[in-house]
Design a protein around this motif. Structure first.
Motif: not given
Length: 197
Positions: A93-122
């Protein structure tokens, strides 16, 4: 126990892209960093279409088989044309770390905007007991700064690119590594390090 690893094809002078990477241009003029994926007779057991040298296939498949989720930064995500709505890894599964919205995210991907710790935890949660791979220099650097990386793997290609996006960005101090394995193969040397804490 799951580990957090970062593995990248990298030039001898430390670049993971060529000059002018971006959406529609991929990784710029650095496609030769990945020639070793296709220059052998041994098919990968993890990635369809990859034919590597036998020693590279052994190293590559052992690492790829460990990964259950991938964290990629926004630049990597954009440069890779959103991975076609999936993931850079066929079974992770893909987790995308970004500080801005990414409207093209699909249901096979997860967007995390709250930092590296949260992205790694997810990603650790999504990996279901397997390891988490970090993709992109920014993500790897932020995870190193946060003390989250267990292993660094460099697939070092014998070329000096002279420019592009560097693998590692500025770190606040030294990060000591312990060499676990060095495997020279045709077109690439695989360097596997453990991060010392």
């Amino acid at each position: 126990m799951s580990k957090v690893i970062t593995a990248h094809a990298v030039s001898v002078d430390g670049y993971i892209t060529g000059r002018d990477p971006g959406a529609g241009r991929g990784l710029g003029d650095a496609t030769m960093l990945f020639d070793w994926y296709f220059d052998g007779d041994t098919p990968s057991q993890v990635f369809d279409g990859f034919h590597l040298s036998e020693p590279s296939a052994r190293v590559f498949d052992a690492l790829a088989g460990r990964v259950g989720a991938v964290v990629a930064g926004r630049n990597t995500y954009e440069d890779s044309d959103h991975f076609g709505g999936g993931s850079p890894h066929p079974a992770a599964r893909l987790v995308v770390l970004s500080h801005r919205p990414a409207p093209e995210i699909t249901d096979r991907q997860t967007l995390i905007t709250t930092g590296i710790e949260d992205a790694v935890a997810a990603a650790l949660k999504a990996a279901d007991g397997k390891d988490v791979g970090l993709m992109g220099g920014g993500v790897a650097t932020e995870a190193l700064k946060a003390g989250l990386v267990d292993e660094v793997i460099l697939h070092q290609v014998p070329i000096l690119l002279g420019g592009g996006r560097p693998f590692f960005q500025t770190l606040p101090g030294h990060v000591r590594l312990h060499l676990l394995q060095a495997v020279p193969t045709p077109g690439v040397t695989h360097l596997h390090y453990q991060v010392q804490r």
